[in-house]
Design an enzyme around this catalytic site. Structure first.
Site, PDB file in Angstrom:
ATOM      1  N   SER A  17      -2.152 -85.897  -6.481  1.00 11.33           N
ATOM      2  CA  SER A  17      -1.002 -85.103  -6.942  1.00 11.33           C
ATOM      3  C   SER A  17       0.281 -85.760  -6.438  1.00 11.33           C
ATOM      4  CB  SER A  17      -1.132 -83.667  -6.455  1.00 11.33           C
ATOM      5  OG  SER A  17      -1.205 -83.655  -5.059  1.00 11.33           O
ATOM      6  N   CYS A 385      23.652 -67.093  -2.362  1.00  7.50           N
ATOM      7  CA  CYS A 385      22.753 -65.927  -2.327  1.00  7.50           C
ATOM      8  C   CYS A 385      22.649 -65.383  -0.905  1.00  7.50           C
ATOM      9  CB  CYS A 385      21.413 -66.259  -2.965  1.00  7.50           C
ATOM     10  SG  CYS A 385      20.647 -64.774  -3.626  1.00  7.50           S
ATOM     11  N   HIS A 511      23.026 -68.168  -8.210  1.00  7.21           N
ATOM     12  CA  HIS A 511      22.565 -69.524  -7.858  1.00  7.21           C
ATOM     13  C   HIS A 511      23.137 -70.550  -8.835  1.00  7.21           C
ATOM     14  CE1 HIS A 511      19.285 -68.390  -4.995  1.00  7.21           C
ATOM     15  NE2 HIS A 511      19.350 -67.250  -5.664  1.00  7.21           N
ATOM     16  N   GLU A 513      23.165 -73.599  -8.494  1.00  3.23           N
ATOM     17  CA  GLU A 513      22.365 -74.845  -8.460  1.00  3.23           C
ATOM     18  C   GLU A 513      21.338 -74.905  -9.590  1.00  3.23           C
ATOM     19  OE1 GLU A 513      22.076 -72.307  -6.407  1.00  3.23           O
ATOM     20  OE2 GLU A 513      20.064 -72.055  -5.582  1.00  3.23           O
TER      21      GLU A 513
HETATM   22  N1  GLN Z   1      16.979 -62.106   0.437  1.00  2.79           N
HETATM   23  C1  GLN Z   1      18.192 -61.860  -0.271  1.00  2.79           C
HETATM   24  C2  GLN Z   1      18.019 -60.802  -1.349  1.00  2.79           C
HETATM   25  O1  GLN Z   1      16.927 -60.533  -1.783  1.00  2.79           O
HETATM   26  C3  GLN Z   1      18.758 -63.133  -0.860  1.00  2.79           C
HETATM   27  C4  GLN Z   1      17.861 -63.788  -1.877  1.00  2.79           C
HETATM   28  C5  GLN Z   1      18.172 -65.235  -2.121  1.00  2.79           C
HETATM   29  O2  GLN Z   1      18.812 -65.901  -1.291  1.00  2.79           O
HETATM   30  N2  GLN Z   1      17.692 -65.768  -3.204  1.00  2.79           N
HETATM   31  O3  GLN Z   1      18.985 -60.224  -1.784  1.00  2.79           O
END
Ligand code: GLN
Length: 548
Positions: A17, A385, A511, A513
Site C-alpha cells: 500500500s 475550526c 475549513h 483547506e
Molecule cells: N471539536 C470541534 C467541534 O466539534 C472542532 C472540530 C474541528 O476542528 N473539525 O466543534
C-alpha cells in the site's frame, strides 16, 4: 452526451500500500481534463466503516469533507486539488455503505425471497455504484480508484465487479494497475518479480490489466519494462514508470511525457485530438521550482508525527506559498508539549502560525499557550475550526478575564462556555455523519481582513464540527476587539473571528483547506502567507537598519 459512450478507468494497486494510487488516479483525471474531456473520479474503499468520518487520523490520515457534507477519504482531497472537480458523496463509497444499502433492500423485501449473497448482490451493488455517475450521461471518463491492495480478502468483491464490468463494457473499460519495483541494495538491482506476482493475482481473479505503472525509487530501464510487459501480457508501450518525484504535482507531467494519456485514449478507442493544455499547471510548477526564499509556518496540533493528518492544510500552505514565490517550510509543533516556558523557543522563528482543527481536550491547553504568544507578539495566525474555537477561548481567558472560559467539549462544567454545543447537536446520539457537515453560506463584514482577502462578501465554505461560538458572549468579544466578521446569513452562527489591530489574526469555524487547489489557491491561505511574508520582510528591514 450518450451514457453508452462513457469510458470507465479502474486503478488498482499491488505489492504494497501507500504507492500513491490516489496521485496516479488524479494525474490521469487531470490530463484527460486538460485535453478537454468531461471527467469524474471516485474512490471505492474496502472497509466496513460506512464512511471514514468515524476513523481517527492514526487509522486513516485526514478526513476530507465534500461540499455536500460527506466525510470522505483523503484521496478525494487529491482529486479536487489536481482537477478542481467538486466531488460529492457519490464519489466515495465504502464496503460499509454497500452492505448497508444491500441490507436495507433485504429488509424492505426487495430481493423477493432470494438468498442474498456476496455474488451477485454485493457485487451488483458495487457495479451499480460504480456506474451511478457515468449513467448521468455527463462524463466522457469515470475514473475509479479501488482502495487496498490486490490480494487482500476484502478487495475481492470489488475485483469481481471490475472483472464483470470489463467483460460487459469491452474497450470502454480499462484497468490501470500500479505496482512496486523495489531496489535491492545488497544486489544493486531492481526487482520486477513482485510486479509479476501481483499481476498474476489479478489474472487469477479474471482481470487482465491493460496498463501497468511501476512505482520505483530508481529508473526502470526500457529493457526491464519490456520484460515486465512480456511476462504480464501487457503491450510494451503500456508499461510506465512512476519514479519518486520532488513533488506530487510533477507526476501528471511525468506520466504525460511517457504517453500515459495517449495510451489510455488509444486503448479505450477514443480519438485523441491535440495535446493537453498544461500552461497553468506548468506555470505553478515553475514557481514551485524557482522559489528560493522560504516562508516558515508553525502548525500547532496534536498529530504532529502523522504524515497525512493535516494533508489539506499542508497542501493549501504549499500552494499559497508557491504563488507568492516562496518555498514553504512547515514545522509541526506538538500542542501537547507546549508550555509558557518553551513557547518562545518553539514559535519565535515562525513567520506565521496555524492552529489546527481537532476533537477532544488533548493538546488544547498548548494551543491556548501558542495563541497567547502569537496574539501578544503579533504573529500572523490562522485558527481553523478547533483552532478558531481555541482563539476565542484564549481571548476570553486572557483579555476578557473569564479565567475558566472553555468549550463544553473540553470542560463540560465550565461557567463560561464561550464555545458550546450547537442546539441541533444536543439530541444527537450517533457519532457517524451527524456533525454540521459540508458547505454553508457565510456573509462577511465589509472592510474586514477576510472580506478583503476574498474580494467579496458572500462565500461558501465547508464545515465539520458540533460546537460553535456562543452568541451570548458576542457583544463582549466585539467590544474588546475580537470581531465576529463572518456569519451564516440564515442561522447567524459565527463563522469567522478576527482581532483588530493585529497584522493577521483570523479564525474560521469552517475549513478553507478543503477547497484550495493547485490552479485555485484559497484566498485566505494566500492572504495569510502574504501577511507572514510581510512580517518577516519588515523584521529583515529592521535588522538591516540596525546593522547600518
Ligand atoms: N471539536 C470541534 C467541534 O466539534 C472542532 C472540530 C474541528 O476542528 N473539525 O466543534
Amino acid at each position: 452526451m450518450d451514457k453508452s459512450e462513457t469510458r470507465y478507468i479502474f486503478v488498482t494497486g499491488g505489492v504494497v500500500s501507500s504507492l500513491g494510487k490516489g496521485i496516479i488516479s488524479s494525474s490521469i483525471a487531470m490530463l484527460l481534463l486538460a485535453r478537454g474531456y468531461k471527467v469524474t473520479i471516485q474512490k471505492f474503499d474496502p472497509y466496513i466503516n460506512v464512511d471514514p468520518g468515524t476513523l481517527n487520523p492514526y487509522e486513516h490520515g485526514e478526513c476530507y469533507v465534500t461540499v455536500d457534507g460527506h466525510e470522505a477519504d483523503l484521496d478525494l482531497g487529491h482529486y479536487e486539488r489536481f482537477t478542481n472537480i467538486k466531488t460529492t458523496r457519490a464519489n466515495n463509497v465504502t464496503t460499509g455503505r454497500i452492505y448497508q444499502s444491500v441490507i436495507n433492500k433485504e429488509r424492505r423485501g426487495d430481493y423477493l425471497g432470494k438468498t442474498v449473497q456476496i455474488v451477485p448482490h454485493i457485487t451488483d451493488e458495487i457495479k451499480r455504484n460504480v456506474m451511478l455517475l457515468g449513467n448521468t450521461g455527463t462524463y466522457d471518463f469515470v475514473i475509479t480508484e479501488i482502495g487496498g491492495t490486490v490480494g487482500d480478502i476484502e478487495s475481492l468483491p470489488y475485483l469481481e465487479a471490475v472483472r464483470q464490468l470489463k467483460w460487459e463494457l469491452g474497450t470502454r473499460c480499462l484497468c490501470v494497475h500500479l505496482t512496486y519495483v523495489p531496489y535491492i541494495r545488497a544486489a544493486a538491482e531492481l526487482k520486477t518479480k513482485p510486479t509479476q506476482h501481483s499481476v498474476k493475482q489479478l489474472q487469477q481473479v479474471g482481470i487482465q490489466p491493460d496498463v501497468l505503472v511501476l512505482r520505483t525509487e530508481r529508473d526502470v530501464p526500457a529493457p526491464m519494462r519490456r520484460k515486465v510487459a512480456q511476462f504480464c501480457n501487457v503491450s510494451p508501450d503500456a508499461v510506465f514508470q512512476s519514479i519518486d518525484a520532488p513533488t506530487i504535482y510533477q507526476v501528471p507531467l511525468m506520466m504525460h511525457e511517457q504517453g500515459l494519456d495517449n495510451i489510455i485514449l488509444a486503448k479505450t478507442g477514443t480519438i485523441a485530438v491535440g495535446e493537453p493544455d498544461l500552461t497553468r499547471w506548468n506555470a505553478f510548477l515553475h514557481h514551485l521550482g524557482a522559489a528560493t526564499q522560504v516562508v516558515r509556518i508553525g502548525l500547532v496540533g496534536k498529530y504532529v508525527e502523522l504524515q497525512d493528518a493535516y494533508k489539506s492544510i499542508d497542501e493549501s500552505l504549499l500552494q499559497a506559498a508557491t504563488y507568492h514565490n516562496r518555498k514553504i517550510k512547515i514545522t509541526y509543533i506538538n500542542s501537547e508539549k507546549l508550555t509558557p516556558a518553551n513557547v518562545e523557543a518553539q514559535l519565535a522563528g515562525q513567520d506565521g502560525v496555524v492552529v489546527a482543527p481537532g476533537f477532544g481536550p488533548r493538546g488544547t491547553e498548548g494551543k491556548f499557550v501558542a495563541l497567547r504568544y502569537c496574539r501578544e507578539h503579533d504573529v500572523p495566525t490562522f485558527g481553523i475550526c478547533l483552532g478558531m474555537q481555541c482563539m476565542v477561548i484564549e481571548f476570553a481567558r486572557n483579555v476578557l478575564g473569564l479565567a475558566d472560559a472553555n468549550s463544553t467539549e473540553i470542560d463540560p462544567s465550565t461557567t463560561h462556555n464561550v464555545i458550546d454545543l450547537m442546539e441541533e447537536q444536543k439530541s444527537v446520539t450517533n457519532l457517524g455523519g451527524t456533525m454540521r457537515l459540508g458547505a454553508y453560506d457565510c456573509r462577511l463584514r465589509e472592510g474586514s481582513i477576510v472580506a478583503k482577502a476574498y474580494g467579496r462578501l458572500d462565500v461558501e465554505e465547508r464545515h465539520r464540527h458540533r460546537y460553535e461560538f456562543n452568541e451570548a458572549y458576542r457583544e463582549q468579544f466585539e467590544q474588546a476587539g475580537m470581531h465576529c466578521v463572518g456569519e451564516n446569513p440564515l442561522t447567524h452562527l459565527v463563522e469567522v473571528v478576527e482581532l483588530e489591530g493585529k497584522r493577521w489574526f483570523v479564525g474560521t469555524q469552517y475549513h478553507p483547506e478543503y477547497s484550495s487547489t493547485v490552479l485555485n489557491p484559497h484566498p485566505l491561505f494566500m492572504d495569510f502567507i502574504r501577511a507572514a511574508i510581510e512580517t518577516t520582510d519588515s523584521h529583515d528591514n529592521d535588522n538591516n537598519t540596525t546593522n547600518d
